[in-house]
Design a protein around this motif. Structure first.
Motif, mmCIF file in Angstrom:
data_model
loop_
_atom_site.group_PDB
_atom_site.id
_atom_site.type_symbol
_atom_site.label_atom_id
_atom_site.label_comp_id
_atom_site.label_asym_id
_atom_site.label_seq_id
_atom_site.Cartn_x
_atom_site.Cartn_y
_atom_site.Cartn_z
ATOM 1 N N LEU A 138 0.845 -1.194 0.000
ATOM 2 C CA LEU A 138 0.000 0.000 0.000
ATOM 3 C C LEU A 138 0.878 1.241 0.000
ATOM 4 O O LEU A 138 1.906 1.268 0.685
ATOM 5 N N PRO A 139 0.485 2.276 -0.733
ATOM 6 C CA PRO A 139 -0.642 2.325 -1.669
ATOM 7 C C PRO A 139 -0.432 1.376 -2.858
ATOM 8 O O PRO A 139 0.691 1.235 -3.341
ATOM 9 N N SER A 140 -1.518 0.754 -3.298
ATOM 10 C CA SER A 140 -1.460 -0.131 -4.469
ATOM 11 C C SER A 140 -1.522 0.739 -5.723
ATOM 12 O O SER A 140 -2.455 0.661 -6.517
ATOM 13 N N ALA A 141 -0.499 1.578 -5.860
ATOM 14 C CA ALA A 141 -0.417 2.551 -6.955
ATOM 15 C C ALA A 141 0.975 2.503 -7.550
ATOM 16 O O ALA A 141 1.944 2.097 -6.889
ATOM 17 N N ILE B 159 -4.497 7.540 4.283
ATOM 18 C CA ILE B 159 -5.773 6.842 4.404
ATOM 19 C C ILE B 159 -6.040 6.099 3.097
ATOM 20 O O ILE B 159 -5.791 6.614 2.018
ATOM 21 N N PHE B 160 -6.522 4.873 3.223
ATOM 22 C CA PHE B 160 -6.795 4.013 2.063
ATOM 23 C C PHE B 160 -8.268 3.633 2.079
ATOM 24 O O PHE B 160 -8.757 3.076 3.063
ATOM 25 N N VAL B 161 -8.972 3.949 1.014
ATOM 26 C CA VAL B 161 -10.380 3.598 0.957
ATOM 27 C C VAL B 161 -10.524 2.112 0.671
ATOM 28 O O VAL B 161 -9.688 1.506 -0.015
ATOM 29 N N LYS B 162 -11.571 1.503 1.212
ATOM 30 C CA LYS B 162 -11.757 0.055 1.121
ATOM 31 C C LYS B 162 -12.853 -0.316 0.124
ATOM 32 O O LYS B 162 -13.636 0.527 -0.302
ATOM 33 N N ASP C 98 -18.239 4.459 -11.502
ATOM 34 C CA ASP C 98 -18.140 3.469 -12.580
ATOM 35 C C ASP C 98 -16.886 3.687 -13.434
ATOM 36 O O ASP C 98 -16.930 3.576 -14.665
ATOM 37 N N THR C 99 -15.776 3.999 -12.782
ATOM 38 C CA THR C 99 -14.478 4.067 -13.457
ATOM 39 C C THR C 99 -13.514 3.119 -12.743
ATOM 40 O O THR C 99 -13.822 2.576 -11.669
ATOM 41 N N TYR C 100 -12.346 2.911 -13.327
ATOM 42 C CA TYR C 100 -11.334 2.034 -12.732
ATOM 43 C C TYR C 100 -10.281 2.871 -12.016
ATOM 44 O O TYR C 100 -9.705 3.791 -12.602
ATOM 45 N N GLN C 101 -10.049 2.536 -10.750
ATOM 46 C CA GLN C 101 -9.095 3.266 -9.926
ATOM 47 C C GLN C 101 -8.222 2.264 -9.171
ATOM 48 O O GLN C 101 -8.565 1.091 -9.035
ATOM 49 N N HIS C 102 -7.110 2.751 -8.655
ATOM 50 C CA HIS C 102 -6.226 1.891 -7.859
ATOM 51 C C HIS C 102 -5.510 2.710 -6.805
ATOM 52 O O HIS C 102 -5.468 3.943 -6.878
ATOM 53 N N GLY C 103 -4.966 2.017 -5.811
ATOM 54 C CA GLY C 103 -4.273 2.675 -4.712
ATOM 55 C C GLY C 103 -4.816 2.280 -3.353
ATOM 56 O O GLY C 103 -4.191 2.529 -2.330
ATOM 57 N N GLY C 104 -5.991 1.649 -3.331
ATOM 58 C CA GLY C 104 -6.640 1.323 -2.074
ATOM 59 C C GLY C 104 -6.551 -0.136 -1.694
ATOM 60 O O GLY C 104 -5.654 -0.869 -2.128
ATOM 61 N N VAL C 105 -7.524 -0.555 -0.866
ATOM 62 C CA VAL C 105 -7.529 -1.910 -0.307
ATOM 63 C C VAL C 105 -8.649 -2.723 -0.937
ATOM 64 O O VAL C 105 -9.833 -2.492 -0.667
#
Length: 513
Positions: free
Chosen positions: A264-267, A470-473, A493-500
């Protein structure tokens, strides 16, 4: 009615018992004693399939087959023949027959062939739904009792494989049930990460992670082989790998598949730099400050991947390995790498970073055409397959196989289809990512986030003394209260990354021989 069948045979009267058998099973059978009459019927009536005798006077079976396909290319044709000559069979298959049956014909053979052609999707769908209904309770129980990272890997892979099976179903309700179960799984997975992530970073008892995967998985392959190609496909999720896997298997004997966990972050800035450095982000910042670009610093965050990898190879005692590194950001350079690949055939270790899926996921947010093409995970997988099937990178991998390279395919992190907003407030220095935030005055909905108050404890850099992460779940994304509705409508409704989430953190790594 089970279907309307056209049966073409010059001795049709001898098949009356077979026709009665099919009619008894709900099929309407139209009889034709020659191909000429049949070819006049096909444009006028709506047939579901054709049973065609191969050996007839006048227009023979193979010629009739060709003419039928000219009239209606999608009409399934079953060739019935007593001729077992390979050349005739190959010619019939070349004309895309749906099936063939050798004489003497058994009525049950005909029935099975028609079921395979006309009812296979219905039969498969029914069986799939029944199997998932039986599996649903077991998965639910396994989710409640999952205690180890191995448990979560196996659960995630199982859910992905069900997702892929459901791609072929028309039953949207069952698909919705599976999606609900995946959401439940991600909720429990987030709790598991909150309870275990700190210990992973401070213990030897941990899964393979971004900062250890090179040493634990890739280094042994390099040490044991003269030629290795590493393909890092940015944002590649496990479901996308399973979709494109058949394209790569054509050139290789076997595939060894494993999973590792993104940090984390998964970015990209964190996970991929960590992957190439073999270090956690805070360690990179301290050991190689010239290669770390902070959240608020100008410049590309991943511009020193090759330098970090060379430094890791040296630390691992592999300074003599001849390596080459490419980052492909467009189709023109992708083709250039393919065209020049043979000139690198004496290189021990080639690394290619391929940013295609990352570009696609961002394009869904910013490009209306791509947004229409990618409506959900199913269409995202489909587009991923189509792209790779026609890409120069696939040709490069095939060429690498021909040149004797062992190929490793992996990624730095996955991505998740976000649906639900979570309100957050930050200052001007807060990071902009929608799945994590780094800042000093963050306000947020506690139930939605995994909070790291002391970044150094998690080997993460910080901007100032009071910085926190802070990481959104689950499938949520951060949204600011200002212009809230516009912001939510734009990013929902989009693709995102960086969280849990499982999609972002459980990563495929595959070795092809």
């Amino acid at each position: 009615m089970s279907g309307k069948i056209l049966w073409i045979d010059d001795e049709i009267e001898m098949l009356e018992s077979h026709i009665i058998f099919l009619r008894g099973r709900g099929y309407e059978v139209v009889e034709a004693t020659n191909a000429a009459d049949a070819l006049e019927l096909i444009p006028k009536e709506s047939f579901n399939a054709v049973l065609l005798d191969e050996n007839m006077p006048g227009i023979g079976g193979l010629e009739a087959l060709q003419k039928i396909k000219e009239i209606n290319p999608g009409l399934p044709v079953v060739m019935i023949t007593k001729n077992e000559e390979e050349a005739i069979m190959e010619e019939a298959i070349g004309e895309k027959i749906a099936d063939y049956i050798l004489k003497p014909v058994n009525p049950n053979q005909i029935l099975l062939s028609l079921k395979k052609i006309l009812k296979s999707e219905e039969i498969i769908e029914k069986k799939t739904v029944q199997s998932y209904q039986q599996e649903f309770r077991k998965i639910s129980m396994d989710l409640l009792y999952a205690q180890t990272y191995e448990d979560w890997i196996q659960l995630y892979l199982k859910l992905v494989l069900w997702d892929l099976r459901f791609d072929k179903l028309s039953d949207k309700e069952m698909g919705g049930i599976l999606q609900n179960q995946k959401e439940e799984a991600n909720s429990l997975f987030a709790k598991f990460i909150e309870n275990n992530y700190y210990d992973w970073l401070h213990s030897e008892q941990k899964p393979i992670m971004s900062h250890t995967v090179f040493k634990e998985v890739i280094r042994p392959v390099i040490a044991a082989n003269k030629k290795v190609l590493l393909l890092v496909i940015d944002n590649l999720r496990y479901d996308q790998w399973k979709i494109i896997e058949p394209l790569f298997k054509k050139s290789f004997r076997s595939a060894t598949e494993r999973s590792y966990f993104s940090i984390l972050p998964s970015a990209t800035q964190y996970a991929r730099n960590s992957f190439f450095a073999g270090l956690l982000p805070w360690e990179i910042e301290k050991k190689y400050p010239q290669y770390w670009v902070g959240e608020n610093d100008e410049g590309h965050k991943n511009q020193y991947e090759n330098e970090l990898m060379i430094a890791q190879l040296q630390r691992l005692g592999m300074k003599d390995v001849k390596s080459k590194y490419f980052k492909i950001l467009n189709a023109e350079f992708e083709k250039k790498v393919y065209d020049e690949f043979k000139s690198y055939s004496n290189t021990d270790f080639i690394t290619i970073v391929y940013n295609f899926i990352d570009i696609l996921s961002h394009a869904k947010t910013n490009n209306n055409i791509v947004n229409e093409l990618i409506r959900d995970d199913k269409t995202f997988r489909s587009l991923t397959y189509t792209w790779f099937e026609n890409s120069s990178i696939l040709k490069t991998i095939q060429l690498a196989a021909a040149e004797g390279y062992k190929v490793i395919i992996t990624t730095d992190h996955g991505t998740i289809y976000v649906k639900k907003p979570s309100k957050v407030v930050g200052d001007k220095e807060s990071s902009t990512n929608l799945r994590y935030k780094l800042g000093k005055n963050l306000q947020y909905e506690e139930k939605d986030v995994f909070v790291i108050n002391n970044p150094e404890d998690y080997f993460l850099p910080k901007v100032n003394v009071n910085s926190k992460y802070i990481f959104v779940k689950e499938n949520k994304f951060f949204a600011y209260p200002k212009n809230y509705n516009h912001y939510v409508n734009y990013y929902k409704d989009t693709y995102q990354h960086g969280g849990v989430s499982m999609e972002e953190m459980i990563i495929p790594i595959v070795t092809l021989e």
